[in-house]
Scaffold this motif. Structure first.
Motif, mmCIF file in Angstrom:
data_model
loop_
_atom_site.group_PDB
_atom_site.id
_atom_site.type_symbol
_atom_site.label_atom_id
_atom_site.label_comp_id
_atom_site.label_asym_id
_atom_site.label_seq_id
_atom_site.Cartn_x
_atom_site.Cartn_y
_atom_site.Cartn_z
ATOM 1 N N ALA A 180 -8.806 -12.475 14.425
ATOM 2 C CA ALA A 180 -9.916 -11.640 13.956
ATOM 3 C C ALA A 180 -9.849 -11.436 12.445
ATOM 4 N N GLN A 181 -8.636 -11.508 11.884
ATOM 5 C CA GLN A 181 -8.456 -11.379 10.437
ATOM 6 C C GLN A 181 -8.607 -12.712 9.722
ATOM 7 N N LEU A 191 -8.165 -2.561 5.952
ATOM 8 C CA LEU A 191 -7.716 -3.813 5.360
ATOM 9 C C LEU A 191 -8.792 -4.895 5.477
ATOM 10 N N PRO A 192 -8.955 -5.732 4.463
ATOM 11 C CA PRO A 192 -9.948 -6.800 4.519
ATOM 12 C C PRO A 192 -9.453 -7.973 5.359
ATOM 13 N N PRO A 193 -10.338 -8.900 5.689
ATOM 14 C CA PRO A 193 -9.897 -10.132 6.354
ATOM 15 C C PRO A 193 -8.840 -10.850 5.515
ATOM 16 N N MET A 194 -8.072 -11.683 6.169
ATOM 17 C CA MET A 194 -7.026 -12.485 5.539
ATOM 18 C C MET A 194 -5.831 -11.644 5.102
ATOM 19 N N LEU A 238 -4.327 -0.126 13.406
ATOM 20 C CA LEU A 238 -3.712 0.012 12.086
ATOM 21 C C LEU A 238 -4.583 -0.629 11.010
ATOM 22 N N ILE A 239 -5.072 -1.822 11.278
ATOM 23 C CA ILE A 239 -5.926 -2.498 10.310
ATOM 24 C C ILE A 239 -7.184 -1.678 10.035
ATOM 25 N N LYS A 240 -7.732 -1.074 11.079
ATOM 26 C CA LYS A 240 -8.915 -0.223 10.914
ATOM 27 C C LYS A 240 -8.572 1.024 10.109
ATOM 28 N N LEU A 271 0.858 -1.181 0.000
ATOM 29 C CA LEU A 271 0.000 0.000 0.000
ATOM 30 C C LEU A 271 0.898 1.236 0.000
ATOM 31 N N HIS A 272 0.725 2.091 -0.998
ATOM 32 C CA HIS A 272 1.441 3.370 -1.051
ATOM 33 C C HIS A 272 0.491 4.426 -0.502
ATOM 34 N N LEU A 273 0.781 4.914 0.690
ATOM 35 C CA LEU A 273 -0.139 5.827 1.359
ATOM 36 C C LEU A 273 0.165 7.276 0.986
ATOM 37 N N THR A 274 -0.758 7.879 0.261
ATOM 38 C CA THR A 274 -0.678 9.298 -0.077
ATOM 39 C C THR A 274 -1.772 10.096 0.621
#
Length: 252
Positions: A242-243, A149-152, A143-145, A49-52
C-alpha cells in the motif's frame, strides 16, 4: 577494552525516564551520529521523526501497548525512506527505477536499523538511556496513518531516550558457544550449555525487582512470543504494498 566497548557491554534497556527532555545540542549530536551511520550504496534512505506532538505520542503509545512510549523522555521514529529519492528522480525527469523492489526497500530498512543502533550507543555514551521499540509496528497500518507518512516510507523502529530513572540489571545473553562459530554452522548444539543458560535466565527473572516472572530462555522461545496466532504485524506485506514498497514481493 576501551570506553566505547565498555559502554556497549554495559547496555541495558531503560524504560523509566525522568521528566526531562533532551537539549537541542544533545538531539543535534544524535542526528549527526545517525547521518554518519553506514548507508547502503550511499542512497541514505533513512529519516528520523522526533515526536513532540502529544497526540501523536499517545497514538504510538496505544499502538505499542507500553506505557513508557511517548511518556517522559524523547521519542524518535526511524523511517525507511524511499520517498525522498523518488522525488529526486522525478525532479530530474526519471521514472522510479528500482525503488519499488524488495531489494531497495531492504537497503532502506537496513539504513534505518543501523542508525537506530548507532544512536542508542551514542545516547548511552552521553550518560543517557534508551529502549528500542519494535512494538510500534504492532499495527503498522494505524502507525502510518497516525504519523501521516507519505507513500514510499515505512516506520522501522522507535527509540525512546532520555535521562534514566531506573538502573536495571544486565540481562544475560546467549553464551558465545551458541552464537559465534568458525567457518561452519554446527549441525548439532551443546544442549548442556543451553541448560546452564536457562538456569542463569531463570535466576535473573527470579531476582529482578521490576518483574517477578519466573522464566527461562527456552520457555520463551516455546511460548506465546512466536506461537501460531494472527497478529496485525502479519499484515506488513500488505502495508508495504500500500506504501508502494517491495512490490515484487508476492502476497501469499
Amino acid at each position: 577494552m576501551n570506553e566505547t566497548i565498555q559502554t556497549q557491554l554495559n547496555h541495558r534497556s531503560i524504560r523509566a525516564f525522568k521528566d526531562q527532555a533532551l537539549t537541542p545540542e544533545q538531539l543535534n549530536t544524535l542526528y549527526d551520529v545517525a547521518r554518519h551511520t553506514s548507508t547502503s550504496m550511499f542512497l541514505q534512505q533513512m529519516t528520523i521523526l522526533h515526536l513532540t506532538d502529544p497526540v501523536k505520542r499517545a497514538a504510538v503509545r496505544e499502538i505499542g501497548g507500553q506505557p513508557y512510549i511517548g511518556a517522559n523522555g524523547d521519542l524518535l521514529i526511524f523511517v525507511a525512506d524511499l520517498h525522498r529519492n523518488q522525488l529526486i528522480r522525478h525532479r530530474a525527469g526519471n521514472d522510479d527505477g528500482r525503488l519499488h523492489t524488495l531489494d531497495v526497500f531492504l537497503q532502506a530498512y537496513e539504513d534505518a536499523t543501523l542508525a537506530v543502533q548507532n544512536v542508542l550507543t551514542a545516547t548511552e555514551s552521553m550518560g543517557l538511556g534508551g529502549v528500542i521499540l519494535g512494538s510500534i509496528n504492532d499495527d503498522p497500518k494505524a502507525l502510518i496513518k497516525a504519523l501521516n507518512l507519505p507513500p514510499m516510507t515505512f516506520p522501522v523502529l522507535g527509540l525512546q531516550i532520555g535521562v534514566p530513572d531506573q538502573s536495571p540489571q544486565l540481562k544475560p545473553r546467549l553464551p558465545k558457544e551458541w552464537m559465534a562459530f568458525e567457518n561452519d554452522y554446527p549441525t548439532d548444539l551443546d544442549w548442556d550449555v543451553m541448560a546452564s543458560y536457562d538456569q542463569v535466565v531463570n535466576t535473573y527473572y527470579d531476582l529482578r525487582n521490576a518483574n517477578q516472572r519466573i522464566d527461562t530462555f527456552t520457555d520463551q522461545i516455546n511460548g506465546a512470543k512466536i506461537a501460531t496466532q494472527p497478529l496485525l504485524r502479519d499484515e506488513i506485506i500488505e502495508v508495504l504494498h500500500a506504501q508502494g514498497l517491495a512490490l515484487d514481493l508476492e502476497l501469499q
